[in-house]
Design a protein around this motif. Structure first.
Motif: not given
Length: 778
Positions: A392-407, A371-377
């Motif tokens: 890969y899609n050239l987009r950023t998503n701001g705060p993303v959970r550890f799970r989502v970032a890896l998945a 659940a750790t929040i990682l930066p995606d910017f």
């Protein structure tokens, strides 16, 4: 006339001297080592390779390139021994290497006919010719006699018979009666009839002349004479049946890359005695699965040939045992135009995103949670060149959970994680998983780009490493050996401790890499279809099976990868071209996953859900903040936490209530600029920012960074990033109290760092202290 006593004594003394000289010569010959004679003990055999169910995969030649199959003397049929002696050397047990009677008879016949019509070589002389090749003629024959005498002095008659029977040339690149029995009749020497043995006894005299495939009548007449000379009896019908029963040797060559792998390991890593004496190997391959996988690879590679894709490699492992169930090095071993004999499983290629699960697993072992929040910017990392990883899609998503970032296999969070954990630490972690390829190129030592796979690995390394997540965190080197049969024993279970050389045994010993909590979380994330939707859309890879999936591509689709992992099996696939050509288009990039999926479909995988270990507990959290919900959180999800920290999870600070009792999202300061650029910043937070003092967005307080051994000193550093609304007026900063330095808008600046503890202070336009953060570089 009486012989004087002195003369008698002289004669006796002379005889004694002669006898002593003979004894001395024999003794010297006996004790002096001879590499040829002693070395024949260590000639390797041809080896029969079977699949795990006993299906013959290949009958491979020995290291000399000959078809040989050693049989010890006590296993050689007595009828074979008597037939050989009758055919080649009737007085074998009575001479000392050469037969004077045979030599005299042969000499008389050859003089009479004025050409060579008869030989005089004994079995010992023929063995000497095998051990010490020489030119024809009288000098060569004399040399042969001397060597035969030497052999007779050093070795017993049984030894001579054993070595002759196992090494005499038969043509068709085969040597020895046991191998010839399989080569000509496809059955063991014990199954041969008297007539079939007689046919084999004739062939070594002149393999071309007595070739039963081409010279049927010549062989018939020669065998007939042999049988008539032995006991005067002959059944012509049986003799013709024996000659007609000779078969062209089949060159069965199933699983060619796999067998080559085992041959190399047998030769380089096994104990010398085991290597030389091995005659049969039951491998771990499942031939039915292998054939199915080969058909899948061939059909799907052909499907994408217009995408300039020519090859694929596959490894299927049984996770519990580490046994290789299927192994494909290329689309077609025998297709030259695609370099099919190259084994793609052993080629080093950039792995793309396939290393990310190991990075995230290392993070879990170092205090991170799913659940750790990682930066995606946008991040500026590295040196003055400002390494800026992109998704890969050239987009950023701001705060993303550890799970989502890896998945979703997001690049920016992965690079951030590596920057936090340290390149050197990650390299050491990969080495513990046997990724030895990443450090083989000393001139291209991995840097921060390792998070995205800018180093090189082998498919074999990936398969072994991923199987850890199906084996409760224990690393076990994969193996293709199941049982081994030597000339001294029946089949015995493969055991590295007894079969492998001591210097290599350690790499075969299992070792624990992760605890059960880490293993479960990584597997759960990689099999979570919902969490991967951010990066891959609403794709559902597997509906009715719990299968973890990871894909990867190197730049411009030069290498494309897929790993599918159940608790029982690991399927690892590489796709690409051995000539370095890139694959055209996204459809071609889907090939490895399509191959892996079809192989998964035919494997006996359990459909049951996998239970978490007792140390983990499931807790409802806010999907955005990863914290416990506060009543305002609209989107909730369930996440696993270690029970020892489950009571310390804070309440969500992202969701707040404004002055007008309306809910809004208050992003942490490091995400404010990203939220502003996306139009997600609320009016309340806009107002807060307008009236706020300068805030340090990066680095955050307490951060630990690691010196990158793969980069030069000029690139070792970070980009400080500050947020402030003051009309673009300059700010100031100091590092470890070394004086104020001007920081102009947009308040970003790269600073070079070395290993040290640091205190960064930010001052407003009036040089008033606004904020302080502490961080370190190790």
């Amino acid at each position: 006339m009486k012989i004087s006593k002195i003369f008698k004594n002289k004669i006796a003394f002379t005889i004694l001297i002669i006898l002593f000289s003979i004894f001395l010569i024999n003794f010297i010959v006996y004790i002096i080592p001879d590499e040829k004679i002693d070395g024949i003990e260590y000639y390797s055999n041809s080896v029969k390779y079977y699949d795990r169910n006993g299906v013959l995969l290949r009958y491979a030649p020995s290291e000399t390139g000959e078809w040989k199959l050693f049989l010890p003397y006590d296993k050689i049929p007595k009828k074979l021994i008597s037939s050989i002696i009758q055919a080649e050397d009737k007085r074998f047990y009575w001479h000392f290497g050469f037969d004077l009677i045979s030599i005299a008879r042969s000499l008389a016949q050859n003089i009479k006919e004025k050409k060579i019509v008869s030989g005089s070589s004994t079995l010992t002389m023929q063995l000497a010719r095998i051990l010490y090749p020489h030119k024809a003629g009288i000098p060569g024959k004399i040399y042969e006699i001397l060597r035969a005498t030497q052999i007779e002095i050093k070795k017993s008659k049984k030894w001579i018979l054993e070595k002759y029977i196992n090494n005499v040339p038969f043509g068709y690149n085969s040597a020895g009666f046991p191998a010839a029995s399989y080569c000509y009749y496809d059955k063991s020497i014990n199954e041969l009839s008297e007539e079939e043995i007689a046919v084999l006894c004739i062939i070594p005299r002149a393999p071309t002349k007595y070739n039963p495939f081409k010279n049927r009548e010549v062989v018939f007449n020669a065998v007939k004479r042999l049988l008539l000379n032995s006991d005067g009896k002959i059944d012509e019908r049986k003799l013709y049946a024996a000659i007609d029963g000779v078969k062209e040797r089949t060159t069965k060559f199933d699983s060619p890359h796999f067998i080559n792998l085992l041959q190399n390991e047998l030769k380089t890593k096994f104990n010398r005695d085991v290597y030389k004496k091995t005659v049969e190997i039951k491998t771990t391959i499942d031939n039915r699965l292998q054939k199915s996988a080969e058909n899948i690879v061939e059909s799907l590679v052909d499907k994408y040939k217009n995408n300039r894709l020519t090859n694929a490699s596959v490894i299927v492992l049984d996770n519990k045992s580490g046994e290789i169930l299927a192994y494909i090095g290329s689309k077609d071993f025998f297709q030259e135009d695609i370099s099919g004999q190259i084994d793609g499983t052993k080629i080093k290629n950039q792995p793309g995103s396939t290393l990310k699960p190991f990075l995230y697993a290392l993070a879990l072992e170092n205090g991170f949670t799913p659940a750790t929040i990682l930066p995606d910017f946008e991040l500026n990392l590295g040196g003055e060149e400002n390494y800026k990883p992109k998704n890969y899609n050239l987009r950023t998503n701001g705060p993303v959970r550890f799970r989502v970032a890896l998945a979703s296999s997001l690049n920016i969070p992965a690079v951030y994680l590596l920057n936090r954990l340290g390149v050197k630490n990650f390299i050491n972690h990969l080495l513990s998983l046997n990724f030895l390829s990443i450090i083989e190129n000393k001139e291209d030592y991995p840097g921060i780009g390792l998070a995205l796979g800018n180093s090189e690995v082998k498919l074999t390394e990936l398969a072994d490493a991923y199987s850890v997540f199906g084996r409760d965190g224990v690393f076990k080197k994969s193996t293709g050996f199941k049982e081994i049969k030597t000339i001294d024993s029946g089949f015995t279970k493969f055991d590295p401790e007894s079969h492998i050389q001591k210097k290599f045994v350690k790499e075969y010993r299992p070792k624990t890499i992760y605890d059960s909590k880490t293993v479960f979380i990584i597997f759960d994330i990689l099999s979570d279809n919902k969490s991967r939707s951010l990066g891959f859309g609403a794709s559902q890879f597997f509906i009715d099976k719990k299968v973890a999936v990871k894909t990867g591509t190197s730049s411009q689709f030069g290498n494309i990868w897929a790993i599918c992992l159940s608790k029982e099996f690991t399927v690892a696939v590489w796709g690409g071209n051995f000539n370095g050509n890139t694959v055209r288009g996204v459809p071609g990039a889907s090939l490895p996953l399509e191959i892996a999926s079809k192989i998964i479909d035919i494997l006996p995988i359990q459909k049951n859900e996998i239970s978490p270990p007792p140390e983990l507990t499931a807790i409802r959290i806010c999907s955005l903040s990863g914290m416990r919900p506060n009543g305002l959180c609209a989107s909730l999800t369930t996440e696993y936490f270690d029970k020892t920290i489950s009571g310390n999870i804070p309440i969500c600070t992202y969701h707040k209530v404004g002055k007008n009792n309306d809910a809004y999202v208050s992003f942490p300061v490091e995400f404010v600029h990203w939220a502003k650029s996306r139009g997600l910043l609320s009016a309340y937070q806009e107002n807060e920012m307008e009236n706020s003092a300068p805030k340090i967005l990066f680095p955050t307080d307490g951060s630990v960074f690691f010196y990158d051994p793969g980069e030069s000193a000029s690139k070792q550093g970070l980009t400080i990033t500050v947020s402030c609304k003051n009309g673009g007026k300059p700010l100031y900063y100091s590092l470890n109290n070394e004086g104020l330095i001007k920081l102009d808008y947009p308040y970003k600046k790269f600073i070079q760092l070395s290993k040290n503890e640091y205190r960064l202070r930010i001052y407003d336009n009036d040089k008033n202290l606004a904020e302080t953060v502490n961080f370190s570089v190790k």
